[in-house]
Design an enzyme around this catalytic site. Structure first.
Site, mmCIF file in Angstrom:
data_model
loop_
_atom_site.group_PDB
_atom_site.id
_atom_site.type_symbol
_atom_site.label_atom_id
_atom_site.label_comp_id
_atom_site.label_asym_id
_atom_site.label_seq_id
_atom_site.Cartn_x
_atom_site.Cartn_y
_atom_site.Cartn_z
ATOM 1 N N ARG A 442 0.826 -1.217 0.000
ATOM 2 C CA ARG A 442 0.000 0.000 0.000
ATOM 3 C C ARG A 442 0.854 1.258 0.000
ATOM 4 N NH1 ARG A 442 -5.470 -0.502 1.001
ATOM 5 N NH2 ARG A 442 -6.172 -2.585 1.598
ATOM 6 N N GLU A 471 -1.294 -8.231 4.574
ATOM 7 C CA GLU A 471 -2.708 -8.241 4.962
ATOM 8 C C GLU A 471 -3.288 -9.624 4.741
ATOM 9 O OE1 GLU A 471 -4.981 -5.192 3.157
ATOM 10 O OE2 GLU A 471 -3.584 -3.589 3.668
ATOM 11 N N GLU A 482 -10.730 -2.687 -4.797
ATOM 12 C CA GLU A 482 -10.050 -1.707 -3.954
ATOM 13 C C GLU A 482 -8.731 -1.262 -4.573
ATOM 14 O OE1 GLU A 482 -8.645 -1.095 0.710
ATOM 15 O OE2 GLU A 482 -9.185 -3.091 -0.030
ATOM 16 N N ASP A 539 -13.851 4.829 -11.334
ATOM 17 C CA ASP A 539 -14.263 6.223 -11.147
ATOM 18 C C ASP A 539 -13.268 7.121 -11.880
ATOM 19 O OD1 ASP A 539 -15.415 8.554 -10.394
ATOM 20 O OD2 ASP A 539 -14.712 8.499 -8.319
ATOM 21 N N HIS A 769 -18.588 -7.656 3.158
ATOM 22 C CA HIS A 769 -17.802 -8.538 2.308
ATOM 23 C C HIS A 769 -17.993 -8.026 0.871
ATOM 24 C CE1 HIS A 769 -17.024 -11.143 5.644
ATOM 25 N NE2 HIS A 769 -18.305 -11.483 5.804
ATOM 26 N N CYS A 771 -16.572 -8.819 -1.767
ATOM 27 C CA CYS A 771 -16.554 -9.854 -2.804
ATOM 28 C C CYS A 771 -17.954 -10.363 -3.116
ATOM 29 C CB CYS A 771 -15.668 -11.023 -2.369
ATOM 30 S SG CYS A 771 -13.990 -10.554 -1.937
#
Length: 803
Positions: A442, A471, A482, A539, A769, A771
């Protein structure tokens, strides 16, 4: 010699009028006029056998056949079709002699009943006589088609004259019938009537609308007259004239073709129009551009209905199926393509793109149609028909399905190729080889993404799977969403310098001064390609002109990609395109074009443009020696065109070229040829409107139901949320703040109840969630607590943990 024998043989035979029971039309056959001695046996529209109502006596038919039989011995030059006609008449005579009361024919050789040949059921000879008299009266009630009347003796009715003609107080039925019979059979008379009051000889569409309204509001006798007139015109094949193009265009608009029972005649008109030459199609397009919007929309819907009815014919409908008439649908689609072309050429379009779509095509096998079109295209086969040849009739959902299936085929092919290579190299296959695996930190989002994409360049057409280092999260779709969201947000940040954000238009555009980030532009193109390839919504706020450039060309073969001379993304932009990026400069240019004074003295412009680059400004010349060329009243149009071309093409050519090749390195598919720029934007960005008011209707519940208090409070809070908060909620649950193309009906949304014995229920936050588009809510005791905890969760919803 043979032709003269044929003429002598049929010189004494009168005109024969046959009747088609399916079309309810009288078909005339004149052996003397045709010069070939041919009598019509089959209806030219539906293919049914014709019935002869004017042959009232079997003895008369027998005498006629005997006369022709005698001629057989003396005339050996008759065509095979004429001999077949005589044989058919003998068979018809034999069947009429054997007609019984049950409407079935009996064999003269056996006593068994033949049931495969059905004739009209007649209970009594009196009924047969009444039926013949009825058909004769119906045929005689309509005036004969006035095709042989000389033009000077016909009164041409203009708009006012026609209104007087059809006035209820002074109307003359015979004159009205004569007008319509000549109007729809003589194109010269038709155009003289419609252009009588116009010095420029432009079609008076208001007059034609009045004619159509009269036809619609009056009895079926007028409609039947017009139908018979048009049918006879199609049979006799109207001789070409200077008004043939306009005539057939107006015939297509006749309101009688709103009835499905007249589709067989409508199909013949469409076939004539679709078989015109290219220059004649251009004339039709020019005519359609002048059509009023409502007439334009009405004919488009008529053609769409025609296609839908014949694509999925009803079992109760007696109309011919597309199996027997395979040219019906292609003729209608090709005619509809003329309307689409005229719609595109009109500034602002007459009707929206969505109204050109035929929704019933969503029920066909789009994948089969696409691969058939793709195979023909790859082999260079000319001809044939597929709906993909005319993509404007396909909906965005159908095109999305085609693109998805094509992407899946490429994914499977690449995975299979990788597995075969590992087996050939004696390596053990594993599950990871089937995916494009990206390992991202990240804190180094852009650098790691660029390195991973470069390292896995050969695997870009595999299924994407993202892992954030450090993670604990298994990517079932949520982590991928994400990653896209965070990476796009960072790359498009003004501090990064790759794109410039314009407040007046609310969009991003390429920074022409950023020449050190060419690899990053390539990465952004790959991101957009991966989003389309993996059906992820991004976006991204690019103007529509960006997607026009991205589809120029829409598809590149490997041979084309090797040629460095090919310029990609070069379009001819308009002032309207430029206004979507820089509305302030576009308004100034429009003012320059409209200025009535002396441009050279009042503006003092030259063919140069000054562009800000960081803390300085750089001056570019728009043409050779542009610094010494003044902008005048005569060359101001050239100045505006060069300035727009500079901003949209030349100034960002290197950046956009890297962006283009990045996108097409992933999405190199023939399916892109089906997409319009607006549709490509929708596939990438989804729907900008976000309204969750009807989300409750599609929601599924787990361990709870819609009648529980905390569920009711949740929907009350959602309805009170502003649009930006609803976007945050959508992002929290689905991983994207955009709605899919089909709206909420294309989504799956689940709500589950969670509880814990280890801590107080007030301390729990909602979870999700992404997913599976699932929201987990604790059963809060009050509405205020639920609202507080929900807002806290959706404002802090990134990542699986803290580094």
């Amino acid at each position: 010699m043979a032709n003269s024998l044929r003429r002598n043989s049929f010189s004494e035979i009168s005109t024969i009028t046959s009747h088609c029971r399916r079309c309810q039309l009288d078909i005339e056959s004149d052996p003397q006029a045709s010069g070939r001695g041919r009598t019509r046996i089959l209806c030219p529209f539906c293919g049914e056998f014709l019935f002869r109502p004017n042959v009232t006596d079997i003895q008369q038919l027998k005498e006629e056949i005997n006369k022709r039989a005698k001629d057989d011995n003396s005339d050996h030059g008759l065509s095979l079709r004429s001999r077949f006609s005589r044989t058919f008449n003998r068979i018809l005579l034999r069947r009429q002699n054997m007609l019984n009361n049950n409407g079935k024919t009996t064999s003269h050789r056996r006593d068994k009943t033949i049931t495969n040949v059905k004739l009209p059921s007649i209970e009594h000879k009196k009924q047969l006589s009444e039926l013949k008299n009825k058909d004769k009266m119906a045929s005689s009630s309509l005036p004969m088609i006035a095709t042989a009347i000389s033009m000077p003796s016909i009164n041409t009715h203009g708009f006012e004259s026609f209104q007087c003609l059809v006035n209820e107080e002074t109307s003359d039925t015979n004159q009205i019938f004569t007008f319509f019979s000549i109007f729809y059979s003589n194109f010269t008379y038709m155009m003289q009537s419609l252009t009588l009051n116009d010095d420029k000889k432009q079609i008076d569409w208001k007059y034609l609308q009045t004619i159509h309204e009269y036809i619609t509001n009056n009895s079926d006798t007028i409609s039947r007259l017009i139908l018979k007139t048009i049918a006879s015109s199609c049979i006799r094949e109207i001789r070409p004239s200077e008004h043939t193009i306009e005539g057939y265009t107006i015939l297509m608009m006749a309101p009688i073709f709103d009835h499905a029972s007249n589709n067989h005649i409508f199909a013949h008109i469409l076939r004539r129009i679709s078989h015109f030459a290219d220059h004649e199609h251009q004339e039709i397009i020019s005519i359609l551009q002048t059509l009023p919007v409502e007439m334009f929309r009405l004919v488009v819907r008529r053609l769409q209905t025609f296609v839908a009815l014949n694509l999925f014919p009803s079992r109760l409908d007696n109309s011919s199926s597309t199996v027997a008439n395979g040219w019906w649908i292609p003729s209608a689609i090709r005619t509809l393509a003329l309307f689409n072309h005229a719609n595109e050429m009109v500034s602002g379009r007459k009707i929206p793109l969505q109204e050109m779509v035929i929704d019933s095509l969503n029920c066909i096998d789009e994948e089969r149609d696409y691969f058939e079109w793709k195979n023909r295209k790859s082999r260079g086969v000319i001809g044939g028909f597929t709906f993909c040849q005319y993509p404007f009739v396909l909906s965005i959902n159908a095109k999305r399905t085609i693109l998805k299936r094509d992407s899946e085929q490429q994914m499977i092919a690449n995975a299979r190729r990788t597995m075969i290579q590992r087996v050939q190299n004696k390596q053990i296959p594993n599950l990871n080889m089937l995916f494009l695996n990206l390992y991202i930190r990240r804190a180094h989002l852009v650098a790691d993404s660029l390195a991973e994409v470069t390292k896995n360049r050969e695997d870009l057409k595999k299924k994407l799977r993202v892992t954030f280092v450090g993670e604990h999260g298994l990517d079932m779709g949520g982590l991928t969403k994400e990653w896209f969201l965070l990476l796009i947000r960072q790359i498009f940040s003004p501090d990064y310098g790759m794109f410039v954000y314009y407040d007046l238009s609310g969009i991003f555009w390429f920074n022409g001064a950023s020449t050190d980030n060419i690899r990053e532009y390539h990465l952004v193109g790959i991101l957009m390609g991966l989003a389309v390839y993996n059906a992820i919504i991004l976006d991204i706020r690019f103007p529509l002109v960006c997607y026009k450039k991205l589809l120029t060309p829409a598809f590149m073969t490997e041979q084309m990609a090797r040629l460095s001379k090919i310029k990609v993304g070069i379009i001819k932009p308009t002032l309207a395109d430029f206004r979507t990026i820089r509305p302030d400069i576009a308004n100034s240019l429009q003012y320059l074009l409209d200025y009535v004074g002396n441009v050279e003295e009042d503006f003092g412009l030259t063919f140069e443009v000054s562009v800000a680059q960081f803390d300085t400004s750089v001056v570019y010349s728009l043409k050779e020696n542009g610094s010494i060329v003044d902008v005048t009243n005569e060359n101001r149009n050239e100045y505006v065109e060069l300035l727009i071309d500079f901003y949209i093409n030349k100034h960002v050519s290197k950046q956009f070229e890297a962006f283009y090749y990045g996108f097409h390195s992933v999405c190199s598919s023939n399916a892109l040829l089906l997409l319009l720029p607006e549709e490509l934007e929708m596939l990438i960005c989804g729907m900008q409107q976000c309204n969750l008011s009807s989300l409750a209707e599609i929601t599924k519940y787990e361990n709870c139901n819609a009648n529980e208090d905390f569920i009711k409070w949740f929907w009350q809070v959602v309805e009170e949320m502003p649009s930006d908060k609803q976007r945050r909620l959508l992002l929290f649950v689905t991983g994207s703040d955009r709605m899919p193309i089909g709206g909420l009906t294309e989504m799956t949304f689940k709500i589950g109840k969670i509880s814990s014995n280890r801590c107080n229920i007030h301390d729990l936050l909602p979870m999700s969630h992404t997913c599976f588009n699932q929201l987990l809510l604790p059963p809060y005791p009050t509405r205020e607590i639920l609202k507080e905890k929900l807002f806290l969760a959706i404002e802090n919803c990134e990542g699986f943990g803290i580094e």
